[in-house]
Design a protein around this motif. Structure first.
Motif, mmCIF file in Angstrom:
data_model
loop_
_atom_site.group_PDB
_atom_site.id
_atom_site.type_symbol
_atom_site.label_atom_id
_atom_site.label_comp_id
_atom_site.label_asym_id
_atom_site.label_seq_id
_atom_site.Cartn_x
_atom_site.Cartn_y
_atom_site.Cartn_z
ATOM 1 N N GLY A 354 0.795 -1.226 0.000
ATOM 2 C CA GLY A 354 0.000 0.000 0.000
ATOM 3 C C GLY A 354 0.821 1.267 0.000
ATOM 4 O O GLY A 354 0.283 2.347 0.316
ATOM 5 N N ALA A 355 2.110 1.173 -0.332
ATOM 6 C CA ALA A 355 2.951 2.372 -0.363
ATOM 7 C C ALA A 355 2.451 3.343 -1.433
ATOM 8 O O ALA A 355 1.939 2.939 -2.476
ATOM 9 C CB ALA A 355 4.403 1.998 -0.637
ATOM 10 N N ARG A 356 2.613 4.631 -1.179
ATOM 11 C CA ARG A 356 2.073 5.644 -2.093
ATOM 12 C C ARG A 356 3.032 5.993 -3.218
ATOM 13 O O ARG A 356 2.708 6.836 -4.060
ATOM 14 C CB ARG A 356 1.735 6.902 -1.302
ATOM 15 N N TYR A 357 4.222 5.364 -3.241
ATOM 16 C CA TYR A 357 5.202 5.643 -4.286
ATOM 17 C C TYR A 357 5.434 4.390 -5.125
ATOM 18 O O TYR A 357 5.327 3.268 -4.636
ATOM 19 C CB TYR A 357 6.539 6.084 -3.682
ATOM 20 N N THR A 358 5.783 4.595 -6.389
ATOM 21 C CA THR A 358 6.201 3.480 -7.221
ATOM 22 C C THR A 358 7.658 3.139 -6.895
ATOM 23 O O THR A 358 8.382 3.945 -6.281
ATOM 24 C CB THR A 358 6.081 3.824 -8.711
ATOM 25 N N ASP A 359 8.096 1.968 -7.341
ATOM 26 C CA ASP A 359 9.488 1.566 -7.088
ATOM 27 C C ASP A 359 10.460 2.552 -7.716
ATOM 28 O O ASP A 359 11.480 2.925 -7.106
ATOM 29 C CB ASP A 359 9.730 0.159 -7.648
ATOM 30 N N ASN A 360 10.167 3.008 -8.921
ATOM 31 C CA ASN A 360 11.056 3.961 -9.602
ATOM 32 C C ASN A 360 11.128 5.295 -8.847
ATOM 33 O O ASN A 360 12.205 5.902 -8.743
ATOM 34 C CB ASN A 360 10.590 4.200 -11.032
ATOM 35 N N GLN A 361 9.998 5.752 -8.339
ATOM 36 C CA GLN A 361 9.987 6.991 -7.580
ATOM 37 C C GLN A 361 10.848 6.865 -6.320
ATOM 38 O O GLN A 361 11.597 7.786 -5.977
ATOM 39 C CB GLN A 361 8.556 7.364 -7.197
ATOM 40 N N ILE A 362 10.752 5.730 -5.646
ATOM 41 C CA ILE A 362 11.540 5.521 -4.422
ATOM 42 C C ILE A 362 13.024 5.504 -4.748
ATOM 43 O O ILE A 362 13.843 6.186 -4.100
ATOM 44 C CB ILE A 362 11.118 4.196 -3.747
ATOM 45 N N VAL A 363 13.398 4.732 -5.761
ATOM 46 C CA VAL A 363 14.815 4.610 -6.128
ATOM 47 C C VAL A 363 15.382 5.959 -6.556
ATOM 48 O O VAL A 363 16.469 6.373 -6.103
ATOM 49 C CB VAL A 363 14.981 3.559 -7.245
ATOM 50 N N ASN A 364 14.676 6.669 -7.417
ATOM 51 C CA ASN A 364 15.191 7.949 -7.926
ATOM 52 C C ASN A 364 15.327 8.989 -6.813
ATOM 53 O O ASN A 364 16.334 9.724 -6.749
ATOM 54 C CB ASN A 364 14.273 8.487 -9.022
ATOM 55 N N GLU A 365 14.341 9.054 -5.932
ATOM 56 C CA GLU A 365 14.407 10.043 -4.855
ATOM 57 C C GLU A 365 15.549 9.737 -3.892
ATOM 58 O O GLU A 365 16.298 10.639 -3.478
ATOM 59 C CB GLU A 365 13.073 10.087 -4.117
ATOM 60 N N LEU A 366 15.713 8.478 -3.529
ATOM 61 C CA LEU A 366 16.795 8.110 -2.606
ATOM 62 C C LEU A 366 18.160 8.326 -3.251
ATOM 63 O O LEU A 366 19.104 8.776 -2.589
ATOM 64 C CB LEU A 366 16.636 6.657 -2.157
ATOM 65 N N LYS A 367 18.277 8.009 -4.536
ATOM 66 C CA LYS A 367 19.549 8.256 -5.226
ATOM 67 C C LYS A 367 19.904 9.743 -5.211
ATOM 68 O O LYS A 367 21.068 10.114 -4.972
ATOM 69 C CB LYS A 367 19.463 7.749 -6.670
ATOM 70 N N ASN A 368 18.924 10.588 -5.458
ATOM 71 C CA ASN A 368 19.165 12.032 -5.455
ATOM 72 C C ASN A 368 19.624 12.514 -4.082
ATOM 73 O O ASN A 368 20.561 13.322 -3.969
ATOM 74 C CB ASN A 368 17.903 12.786 -5.883
#
Length: 389
Positions: A354-368
């Motif tokens: 039920g997370a509100r982010y997609t996997d790509n959104q999580i990865v990209n934000e954490l990388k930044n």
């Protein structure tokens, strides 16, 4: 009666997690249900014939279908208790879920048929007759069905059986339907109002709703639903109570029927620890989980760095970034690999359902965010893990 029979015929009757005890309770409750429902059918059929009441007659055949449902439940418990075979290496435990589903379908069919016959009665109403004998049969039926609801619900909770919970709800719907039939009979006798068909429709709708609810519960079990939080907590408490285990992650519970659970998880251990001692302790944990929770467990060892100050400091920093992004996320399997031009930070992030982010959104934000850590050039290599509970 069920309590007395269980004392007489079920050994270790309070060991509710035992497959043998569960099967014995299912067989006992199924056999008692068949006998009581056949008696109720006979009594109501006689009462319906004497009173010319479609609602009483329909209620009688509802009890006959309940006897069939009890047979299905009994057969389901008998099959589910069979040992694994080459065609079914994980056993037959899910037959209990299937039997619960069949009971729910029977409830739906009975509800539909009752609405149909009651609608015909509304279009062509007929006067109904009553007598103390007929009223007594209906009142006795209500008491019997209340008792059946009580013991099926009680035993169903103790052995955690979806099939018996479905049977309990069927008994409750029968209690309501018979109570409405009794009310219609009394009102008709006192006022002359022909409410037989109308109350039959209400009873049918209630039965149909009950069948839909129980069908959803059993379908959820067959499709696979998350384990209870209490069960997850028990697993975690047992595993991390051992001194060589730092934490756990990637926990998955595979449900092949009551008493046939399989667990797989990753246990974090010291990368510089005694591999022989760690392996021995993990073997012990697997046996402990089997004894205490009646499940088979497979544990994968995940080595982590525990004595490198630089790695531990960076791990805390990255963990803070992950938690700041979303407090429900957690990090594990952290590694730090230095290169000539950059330092790779390799780790997994556990994301709840039920997370509100997609996997790509999580990865990209954490990388930044990690790229902005001062002092060096850091590059994040992130694997997203989804929790199954």
């Amino acid at each position: 009666m069920i309590h007395l029979l269980s004392v007489l015929f079920i050994k270790n009757r309070q060991n509710y997690s035992s497959p043998r005890v569960r099967q014995a309770y299912g067989t006992l409750c199924g056999a008692v249900g068949i006998g009581l429902n056949l008696l109720l059918f006979l009594g109501k059929w006689i009462a319906g014939s004497l009173s010319n009441s479609i609602a009483i007659t329909a209620d009688a055949f509802n009890n006959l279908s309940d006897a069939g449902s009890s047979i299905i439940t009994l057969i389901g418990f008998r099959i589910s208790g069979q040992k694994p075979d080459p065609e079914h290496p994980f056993g037959h435990g899910r037959m209990e879920y299937i039997s619960g589903m069949l009971v729910s379908v029977a409830i739906l069919i009975m509800g539909f048929e009752l609405v149909k016959s009651s609608a015909e009665k509304i279009l062509r109403p007929e006067a109904i007759d009553s007598s103390p004998v007929i009223l007594g049969i209906l009142a006795a039926s209500i008491l019997v069905k209340l008792y059946m609801f009580y013991y099926n619900r009680s035993i169903g909770k103790k052995i955690e059986s979806a099939a018996m919970r479905a049977t309990a709800m069927d008994s409750l719907s029968d209690t309501v339907s018979t109570a409405l039939v009794l009310a219609a009979t009394v009102i008709s006798q006192l006022t002359g109002l022909l409410l037989d068909g109308w109350l039959g429709v209400l009873v049918g709708i209630f039965i149909f709703y009950t069948g839909g609810s129980t069908l959803k519960e059993t379908m959820d079990l067959l499709l696979g639903q998350p384990p209870k939080k209490e069960f997850i907590r028990e697993i975690r408490d047992i595993v991390i109570s051992h001194p060589l285990i730092y934490d756990i992650h990637d926990l998955i519970v595979h449900d092949y029927g009551p008493g046939r659970l399989m667990i797989s998880l990753h246990a974090e251990v010291d990368a510089d620890g005694d591999i022989q001692a760690i392996h021995e302790q993990i073997d012990h944990i697997e046996h402990e989980l089997q004894e205490k929770l009646h499940c088979s467990a497979t544990i994968h060892m995940d080595p982590i760095v525990t004595n490198d100050a630089e790695v531990l400091e960076m791990k805390d920093t990255v963990q803070g970034i992950v938690q700041d992004f979303d407090s429900t996320f957690s990090m594990h399997d952290f590694r730090m690999v230095k290169g000539t031009t950059r330092t790779n930070l390799i780790f997994d992030v556990s994301v709840p359902s039920g997370a509100r982010y997609t996997d790509n959104q999580i990865v990209n934000e954490l990388k930044n965010r990690i790229h902005q850590i001062p002092g060096s050039r850091y590059f994040a290599v992130i694997q997203i893990d989804h929790e199954y509970y």
